[in-house]
Design an enzyme around this catalytic site. Structure first.
Site, PDB file in Angstrom:
ATOM      1  N   PRO A   1      41.064 153.225  47.876  1.00 57.51           N
ATOM      2  CA  PRO A   1      40.217 153.957  47.158  1.00 57.51           C
ATOM      3  C   PRO A   1      38.895 154.497  48.060  1.00 57.51           C
ATOM      4  O   PRO A   1      37.789 154.177  47.700  1.00 57.51           O
ATOM      5  CB  PRO A   1      39.809 153.709  45.849  1.00 57.51           C
ATOM      6  CG  PRO A   1      39.783 151.988  46.158  1.00 57.51           C
ATOM      7  CD  PRO A   1      40.928 151.834  47.067  1.00 57.51           C
ATOM      8  N   CYS A   2      39.126 155.142  49.040  1.00 56.43           N
ATOM      9  CA  CYS A   2      37.697 155.647  49.966  1.00 56.43           C
ATOM     10  C   CYS A   2      37.069 156.453  49.275  1.00 56.43           C
ATOM     11  O   CYS A   2      35.780 156.770  49.530  1.00 56.43           O
ATOM     12  CB  CYS A   2      38.275 156.054  51.157  1.00 56.43           C
ATOM     13  SG  CYS A   2      39.326 157.225  51.202  1.00 56.43           S
TER      14      CYS A   2
END
Length: 163
Positions: A125-126
């Site tokens: 989850p950047c």
């Protein structure tokens, strides 16, 4: 390498990998838009579970992914990607906080660069990394997609304890 496309609320996502490992999640637009390479073979079968889990995520029913992934990262970038995975669903961290988390507090720009090279957005989850002032900053799928993902997670955070 195999690939397929899945529909999502942020557009068609390209999935690529082997028969058992996800290696790429590609956006349909934005600075990190991806398309299949010439020697890749279209095959939906290896990605059935990935597509199901992504659907559950976009429906607010999944907070964590349980997938075999191979981001192809080592060293510093692998440390950053591991830190991204530790950011809880529905929460955000600044680039500076991620740098401190990996024990490199002065490497804020390098964290940003490693974050931007994440080959598995959403799954790793950047999108949960924002500017120190709370502003949304660059995202390979575009800022509208980043806002959508963050809003989705805020809407559904706290509803389930397990992914």
């Amino acid at each position: 390498m195999y690939y397929t496309f899945v529909s999502s609320p942020i557009g068609q996502l390209m999935l690529a990998g082997s028969e058992s490992t996800l290696k790429v999640v590609g956006f349909p637009s934005g600075s990190k838009a991806r398309s299949a390479e010439q020697d890749w073979e279209r095959n939906n079968e290896p990605f059935m579970d990935v597509a199901r889990q992504l659907g559950e995520y976009f429906d607010g029913q999944r907070h964590d992914f349980d997938l075999a992934v191979e981001p192809g990262a080592s060293g510093f970038q692998a440390d950053v990607l591991d830190a991204l995975r530790r950011i809880p669903y529905g929460e955000t961290r600044s680039y500076g906080e991620v740098a401190r988390d990996i024990g490199r507090p002065k490497a804020v720009r390098a964290v940003g660069a490693a974050n931007g090279r994440n080959p598995l957005p959403i799954v790793i989850p950047c999108h949960r990394v924002i500017g120190h002032d709370g502003d949304l900053t660059g995202f390979g799928g575009g800022l509208a997609a980043k806002r959508y993902l963050l809003d989705l997670e805020r809407r559904y955070s706290g509803m389930f304890e397990d992914g």
